[in-house]
Design an enzyme around this catalytic site. Structure first.
Site, short mmCIF file in Angstrom:
data_model
loop_
_atom_site.label_atom_id
_atom_site.label_comp_id
_atom_site.label_asym_id
_atom_site.label_seq_id
_atom_site.Cartn_x
_atom_site.Cartn_y
_atom_site.Cartn_z
N PRO A 1 48.22 60.77 -43.05
CA PRO A 1 47.55 59.53 -43.46
C PRO A 1 47.76 59.24 -44.94
CG PRO A 1 46.11 60.77 -42.04
CD PRO A 1 47.29 61.66 -42.34
N CYS A 2 48.08 57.99 -45.22
CA CYS A 2 48.40 57.59 -46.59
C CYS A 2 47.30 56.76 -47.24
CB CYS A 2 49.69 56.78 -46.60
SG CYS A 2 49.57 55.24 -45.65
N GLN A 3 46.31 56.35 -46.48
CA GLN A 3 45.34 55.39 -46.98
C GLN A 3 44.73 55.78 -48.32
OE1 GLN A 3 45.52 56.59 -43.92
NE2 GLN A 3 45.10 55.04 -42.39
#
Length: 149
Positions: free
Chosen positions: A72-74
């Site tokens: 996940p890059c959020q």
């Protein structure tokens, strides 16, 4: 190959497009619709579905040569308030460290990790060196490249 944060299996599709014969020994994903799409596209069943990535390190897996992941890059983006991905921080992006735990246990030949350019922003700049140092400490040679900046 072990596919973490698998989505619909883009890494598998890309490797096959390049002519690589890929055998998936397991995939981890938490979104039910993505799991269904993954199983349909790659013609696999529930026997290799591993669920939540935080549980994978506790599973005895069939031997594999490669881990691929796009964690996940959020939390590395402005939209995620640049919360970061420090180890044990509890952010979505901190899940990248699960890959290291699995690598320590299973010792695959290759690890491929993809993420966003926000990883290089000032608040997150320390993450990539920490990540590569941990890989170096367990015997990997690390290389990275920024694409499409």
């Amino acid at each position: 190959m072990l596919d973490l944060f698998a989505g619909k299996g883009e890494f598998v599709c890309s490797l096959r497009e390049l002519g690589v014969d890929v055998e998936i020994v397991g995939f981890s994903e938490i979104l039910p619709y993505a799991v269904g799409v993954y199983k349909a596209i790659h013609n696999v069943d529930d026997s290799i579905f591993l669920g939540d990535v935080t549980k994978v390190k506790d599973i005895n897996l069939q031997e594999f040569d490669m881990i691929v992941s796009g964690s996940p890059c959020q939390s590395f983006t402005n939209e995620g308030n640049m919360e970061g991905g420090d180890k044990n921080s509890g952010t979505r992006s901190s899940l990248l460290w699960e890959q290291i735990k699995i690598a320590k246990k299973n010792k695959p030949k290759y690890i491929v990790w993809e993420n966003v350019r926000g990883l290089g922003f000032s608040k997150n700049k320390h993450i990539l060196p920490q990540y590569t140092q941990e890989l170096d400490e367990i015997g990997y040679n690390t290389y990275f490249k920024l694409l499409n900046y």
